[in-house]
Write a protein that holds these residues in place. Structure first.
Motif, PDB file in Angstrom:
ATOM      1  N   ARG A 157     -36.391  80.426  45.964  1.00  0.00           N
ATOM      2  CA  ARG A 157     -36.249  80.422  47.422  1.00  0.00           C
ATOM      3  C   ARG A 157     -36.542  79.040  48.000  1.00  0.00           C
ATOM      4  NH1 ARG A 157     -39.287  86.188  48.896  1.00  0.00           N
ATOM      5  NH2 ARG A 157     -37.524  87.558  48.343  1.00  0.00           N
ATOM      6  N   SER A 158     -37.586  78.394  47.494  1.00  0.00           N
ATOM      7  CA  SER A 158     -37.905  77.045  47.968  1.00  0.00           C
ATOM      8  C   SER A 158     -36.803  76.055  47.608  1.00  0.00           C
ATOM      9  CB  SER A 158     -39.234  76.582  47.365  1.00  0.00           C
ATOM     10  OG  SER A 158     -40.297  77.443  47.735  1.00  0.00           O
ATOM     11  N   ARG A 159     -36.285  76.204  46.400  1.00  0.00           N
ATOM     12  CA  ARG A 159     -35.221  75.307  45.964  1.00  0.00           C
ATOM     13  C   ARG A 159     -33.950  75.498  46.785  1.00  0.00           C
ATOM     14  NH1 ARG A 159     -34.554  75.909  39.872  1.00  0.00           N
ATOM     15  NH2 ARG A 159     -36.594  74.861  39.955  1.00  0.00           N
ATOM     16  N   LEU A 160     -33.628  76.756  47.071  1.00  0.00           N
ATOM     17  CA  LEU A 160     -32.434  77.036  47.871  1.00  0.00           C
ATOM     18  C   LEU A 160     -32.601  76.537  49.302  1.00  0.00           C
ATOM     19  CD1 LEU A 160     -31.526  80.645  46.654  1.00  0.00           C
ATOM     20  CD2 LEU A 160     -30.579  78.466  45.896  1.00  0.00           C
ATOM     21  N   LYS A 161     -33.815  76.639  49.823  1.00  0.00           N
ATOM     22  CA  LYS A 161     -34.073  76.125  51.169  1.00  0.00           C
ATOM     23  C   LYS A 161     -33.877  74.613  51.200  1.00  0.00           C
ATOM     24  CE  LYS A 161     -37.562  76.146  54.829  1.00  0.00           C
ATOM     25  NZ  LYS A 161     -38.943  76.591  55.207  1.00  0.00           N
ATOM     26  N   LYS A 162     -34.359  73.937  50.170  1.00  0.00           N
ATOM     27  CA  LYS A 162     -34.191  72.484  50.093  1.00  0.00           C
ATOM     28  C   LYS A 162     -32.719  72.115  49.959  1.00  0.00           C
ATOM     29  CE  LYS A 162     -35.393  68.493  47.241  1.00  0.00           C
ATOM     30  NZ  LYS A 162     -36.081  68.029  46.010  1.00  0.00           N
ATOM     31  N   GLU A 163     -32.002  72.823  49.108  1.00  0.00           N
ATOM     32  CA  GLU A 163     -30.575  72.532  48.925  1.00  0.00           C
ATOM     33  C   GLU A 163     -29.794  72.761  50.216  1.00  0.00           C
ATOM     34  OE1 GLU A 163     -29.062  74.744  45.646  1.00  0.00           O
ATOM     35  OE2 GLU A 163     -30.447  73.843  44.183  1.00  0.00           O
ATOM     36  N   THR A 164     -30.179  73.791  50.971  1.00  0.00           N
ATOM     37  CA  THR A 164     -29.499  74.051  52.238  1.00  0.00           C
ATOM     38  C   THR A 164     -29.753  72.921  53.232  1.00  0.00           C
ATOM     39  OG1 THR A 164     -29.734  76.446  51.886  1.00  0.00           O
ATOM     40  CG2 THR A 164     -29.261  75.709  54.126  1.00  0.00           C
ATOM     41  N   MET A 165     -30.982  72.436  53.294  1.00  0.00           N
ATOM     42  CA  MET A 165     -31.298  71.320  54.177  1.00  0.00           C
ATOM     43  C   MET A 165     -30.502  70.076  53.793  1.00  0.00           C
ATOM     44  SD  MET A 165     -35.450  71.808  54.500  1.00  0.00           S
ATOM     45  CE  MET A 165     -35.618  70.221  55.303  1.00  0.00           C
ATOM     46  N   GLU A 166     -30.431  69.794  52.489  1.00  0.00           N
ATOM     47  CA  GLU A 166     -29.679  68.625  52.034  1.00  0.00           C
ATOM     48  C   GLU A 166     -28.192  68.789  52.309  1.00  0.00           C
ATOM     49  OE1 GLU A 166     -30.699  68.329  47.938  1.00  0.00           O
ATOM     50  OE2 GLU A 166     -32.623  67.303  48.317  1.00  0.00           O
ATOM     51  N   PHE A 167     -27.684  70.011  52.148  1.00  0.00           N
ATOM     52  CA  PHE A 167     -26.274  70.279  52.432  1.00  0.00           C
ATOM     53  C   PHE A 167     -25.956  70.004  53.898  1.00  0.00           C
ATOM     54  CE2 PHE A 167     -22.887  73.194  53.752  1.00  0.00           C
ATOM     55  CZ  PHE A 167     -21.897  72.898  52.828  1.00  0.00           C
ATOM     56  N   ASN A 168     -26.809  70.493  54.800  1.00  0.00           N
ATOM     57  CA  ASN A 168     -26.593  70.274  56.226  1.00  0.00           C
ATOM     58  C   ASN A 168     -26.723  68.793  56.592  1.00  0.00           C
ATOM     59  OD1 ASN A 168     -26.239  73.028  56.660  1.00  0.00           O
ATOM     60  ND2 ASN A 168     -28.398  73.375  57.092  1.00  0.00           N
ATOM     61  N   GLN A 169     -27.685  68.127  55.963  1.00  0.00           N
ATOM     62  CA  GLN A 169     -27.880  66.706  56.237  1.00  0.00           C
ATOM     63  C   GLN A 169     -26.678  65.888  55.793  1.00  0.00           C
ATOM     64  OE1 GLN A 169     -31.573  65.074  54.720  1.00  0.00           O
ATOM     65  NE2 GLN A 169     -30.710  63.028  54.553  1.00  0.00           N
ATOM     66  N   ASN A 170     -26.206  66.137  54.589  1.00  0.00           N
ATOM     67  CA  ASN A 170     -25.044  65.406  54.079  1.00  0.00           C
ATOM     68  C   ASN A 170     -23.802  65.695  54.909  1.00  0.00           C
ATOM     69  OD1 ASN A 170     -26.593  64.318  52.010  1.00  0.00           O
ATOM     70  ND2 ASN A 170     -26.072  65.953  50.570  1.00  0.00           N
ATOM     71  N   LEU A 171     -23.681  66.931  55.374  1.00  0.00           N
ATOM     72  CA  LEU A 171     -22.544  67.292  56.202  1.00  0.00           C
ATOM     73  C   LEU A 171     -22.593  66.549  57.542  1.00  0.00           C
ATOM     74  CD1 LEU A 171     -20.074  69.169  56.149  1.00  0.00           C
ATOM     75  CD2 LEU A 171     -21.452  70.887  57.312  1.00  0.00           C
ATOM     76  N   PHE A 172     -23.778  66.447  58.108  1.00  0.00           N
ATOM     77  CA  PHE A 172     -23.930  65.724  59.381  1.00  0.00           C
ATOM     78  C   PHE A 172     -23.543  64.250  59.212  1.00  0.00           C
ATOM     79  CE2 PHE A 172     -26.522  63.044  62.162  1.00  0.00           C
ATOM     80  CZ  PHE A 172     -26.185  63.559  63.405  1.00  0.00           C
ATOM     81  N   ILE A 173     -24.036  63.624  58.150  1.00  0.00           N
ATOM     82  CA  ILE A 173     -23.708  62.210  57.900  1.00  0.00           C
ATOM     83  C   ILE A 173     -22.215  62.029  57.702  1.00  0.00           C
ATOM     84  CG2 ILE A 173     -24.038  60.304  56.273  1.00  0.00           C
ATOM     85  CD1 ILE A 173     -26.862  61.383  55.771  1.00  0.00           C
ATOM     86  N   LEU A 174     -21.593  62.951  56.975  1.00  0.00           N
ATOM     87  CA  LEU A 174     -20.161  62.849  56.705  1.00  0.00           C
ATOM     88  C   LEU A 174     -19.339  62.966  57.987  1.00  0.00           C
ATOM     89  CD1 LEU A 174     -18.072  62.568  54.454  1.00  0.00           C
ATOM     90  CD2 LEU A 174     -18.083  65.048  54.226  1.00  0.00           C
ATOM     91  N   VAL A 175     -19.732  63.876  58.871  1.00  0.00           N
ATOM     92  CA  VAL A 175     -19.013  64.027  60.138  1.00  0.00           C
ATOM     93  C   VAL A 175     -19.148  62.764  60.977  1.00  0.00           C
ATOM     94  CG1 VAL A 175     -18.975  65.299  62.323  1.00  0.00           C
ATOM     95  CG2 VAL A 175     -19.185  66.539  60.173  1.00  0.00           C
ATOM     96  N   GLU A 176     -20.353  62.200  61.020  1.00  0.00           N
ATOM     97  CA  GLU A 176     -20.553  60.959  61.775  1.00  0.00           C
ATOM     98  C   GLU A 176     -19.725  59.822  61.191  1.00  0.00           C
ATOM     99  OE1 GLU A 176     -22.381  60.380  64.635  1.00  0.00           O
ATOM    100  OE2 GLU A 176     -22.344  62.579  64.660  1.00  0.00           O
ATOM    101  N   GLN A 177     -19.671  59.727  59.887  1.00  0.00           N
ATOM    102  CA  GLN A 177     -18.885  58.666  59.254  1.00  0.00           C
ATOM    103  C   GLN A 177     -17.403  58.815  59.571  1.00  0.00           C
ATOM    104  OE1 GLN A 177     -20.221  59.325  55.199  1.00  0.00           O
ATOM    105  NE2 GLN A 177     -21.492  57.478  55.235  1.00  0.00           N
ATOM    106  N   PHE A 178     -16.912  60.060  59.529  1.00  0.00           N
ATOM    107  CA  PHE A 178     -15.496  60.261  59.822  1.00  0.00           C
ATOM    108  C   PHE A 178     -15.178  59.930  61.276  1.00  0.00           C
ATOM    109  CE2 PHE A 178     -12.089  62.966  61.467  1.00  0.00           C
ATOM    110  CZ  PHE A 178     -11.046  62.551  60.660  1.00  0.00           C
ATOM    111  N   ASN A 179     -16.030  60.365  62.194  1.00  0.00           N
ATOM    112  CA  ASN A 179     -15.765  60.096  63.603  1.00  0.00           C
ATOM    113  C   ASN A 179     -15.749  58.601  63.911  1.00  0.00           C
ATOM    114  OD1 ASN A 179     -15.507  62.800  64.331  1.00  0.00           O
ATOM    115  ND2 ASN A 179     -17.681  63.045  64.771  1.00  0.00           N
TER     116      ASN A 179
END
Length: 497
Positions: A386-408
């Protein structure tokens, strides 16, 4: 007149040879757009084949799970079982002796088995017929029939594996389907990478060729100026050095282009002798993406979400299985009828009840806490997961945010690079003309050339990042943002092809 005819034939032969050479050369080269390269990669690349085979594996695993929920018909038989041997026999006084057996036995059973989803047990309906014939002594024969028997096998406290499979397997298959589409988009991303590497390598060769022509031309002009005493010997040597540098750069860029060509050919499954001429792709209509909308699409469509859910369920299943192993109680019950006779027909008359009820129990009285320890281990592993999945979800959202900013921001970067490319080219052309009339130095000319080359490369690099970021977001969201439609596939059709 004969001589004229011979000359005409030779001329025609030369023309035919030239035409053939041109045809062969043109057949070996192929103009390829980015869209065509992507289409080829999705059909012919090894990566696409791997993704397809992984999907097929997941599909048949899911089909196997579905089949396990349906009734299963089985036929088992022993045709025949012949034995001629000695076996131990206990006499009336309790002593043992050995007797000789010589018999032929045949048996067959037809059953229908159904797993019980709710309880995890198994219900079977069976019919069977046994035949035995003594080959020594009285040579008697007997039949035993079991016209119908209903059997129940039910674990009482154990884990219901069927219930957990019904939770896990559909999620696993959804994960596999989403992963296949993402893998297809990843093939596109890799194609874009190889394609733009070749495009940039070809542009570098073109720049190097143009620079070599300019350097040779300017060197000839410099020699004439030197003869007239308008420039120093140092400037002349610098222009000669520029020619050598241009030739060296051209050789290096040609080698790099061949390497990029080979990598793209191999990835697309093309022949080595088929030369690819990439075409600079058009820029798509500019769009502005919202992180909230992109995140919503990703969390709904991406295989990552199904992966998270599956791993959570598997961790819960491991805990349930460990708890079920604390004690084992199994119920076996069978009701039916049976009959025996010398003839097969008589074996189905005068039937008698055949009932078996058996309750098996296995409860550890002293295991030094082994099974309870296994429960604790499973629970601890679940918390770690559960802790690992929570961390992976946070990293997934963070990477997605950075990617959207880079594309824009990338559209603006591409516009700037395009404008800088135009300005740098015009500046260099102007400086060449200015140098010809002796208004600027060699250093100023070399500086404008370097600026021109870097501006052209940066333009192509920024174009690559534009396409790269776009398809990264498509891969994560499984959504076509320019057409505002989901990316889906006919999986049944894909698997059967």
């Amino acid at each position: 007149m004969k001589q004229l005819i011979v000359i005409n034939k030779r001329t025609l032969g030369l023309i035919a040879c030239a035409w053939l050479c041109v045809s062969i050369a043109s057949a070996q080269s192929r103009s390829l757009s980015l869209e065509e390269a992507v289409s080829l990669a999705r059909k012919q690349s090894v990566d696409a084949s791997v993704a397809l085979n992984e999907l097929k594996t997941a599909y048949w695993e899911y089909r196997t799970y579905k089949a396990n929920l349906l009734p299963e018909m089985n036929f088992s038989a022993s045709l025949p079982n012949y034995q001629k041997a000695y076996s131990a026999y206990q006499q009336d006084d309790g002593s043992y002796t050995y007797v000789r057996n010589n018999y032929l036995n045949m048996q067959g059973e037809l059953s229908i088995d159904q797993n019980i989803w709710l309880t995890g047990g198994k219900l079977s309906i069976a019919t069977s017929l046994d035949f035995m014939k003594q080959l020594d002594g009285t040579k008697d024969r007997r039949y035993m029939s079991l016209p119908v028997a209903i059997t129940l096998q039910q674990p009482v406290f154990g884990v219901n594996s069927i219930k957990w499979d019904r939770r896990i397997e559909p999620v696993r298959y959804q994960e596999a389907k989403a992963a296949f589409i993402s893998a297809t988009e990843d093939v596109t991303i890799k194609t874009i990478d190889y394609y733009f590497n070749l495009l940039l390598a070809g542009e570098n060769v073109g720049i190097a060729e143009q620079n070599l022509r300019n350097a040779e031309k300017l060197y000839e002009v410099a020699k004439a100026k030197r003869e007239m005493g308008q420039i120093s010997k140092n400037d002349l040597l610098q222009m000669e050095l520029n020619v050598l540098d241009a030739r060296s750069s051209l050789t290096g860029y040609e080698s790099a282009r061949k390497s990029s060509m080979f990598r793209l050919q191999s990835f697309l499954g093309l022949e080595d002798n088929e030369q690819i001429v990439p075409v600079v792709p058009d820029t798509l209509q500019a769009i502005e993406l919202s992180y909230g909308e992109v995140r919503e699409k990703a969390l709904r469509n991406n295989s990552f979400v199904h992966n998270i859910r599956r791993r959570q369920l598997e961790a819960d299943y491991a805990v349930a299985k460990a708890r079920g192993n604390l004690r084992q109680v199994t119920l076996f019950a069978q009701v039916g009828f049976t009959g025996t006779a010398r003839d097969a027909g008589d074996a189905y008359r005068n039937l008698k009840d055949n009932q078996v009820v058996q309750l098996g129990v296995k409860v550890p009285l002293l295991d030094w806490g082994k099974r309870r320890g296994q429960v604790k281990v499973a629970q601890s592993n679940r918390e770690v997961m559960r802790s690992r999945l929570k961390k992976e979800t946070m990293e997934f959202n963070q990477n997605l945010f950075i990617l959207v900013e880079q594309f824009n921001k990338q559209q603006e970067q591409l516009d700037i690079a395009n404008r800088a490319d135009e300005i740098a080219r015009k500046r260099y052309d102007t400086n060449v003309e200015t140098y010809m009339i002796g208004k600027i130095s060699t250093l100023d000319l070399n500086d404008s050339q370097t600026t021109k080359d870097e501006a052209r490369r940066k333009h192509l690099t920024e174009m690559f990042y534009y396409w790269y970021y776009l398809y990264q977001i498509r891969s994560l969201t499984l959504w076509d943002w320019h057409h505002n439609t989901g990316i889906d596939a006919d999986f049944e059709k894909i698997i059967k092809e």
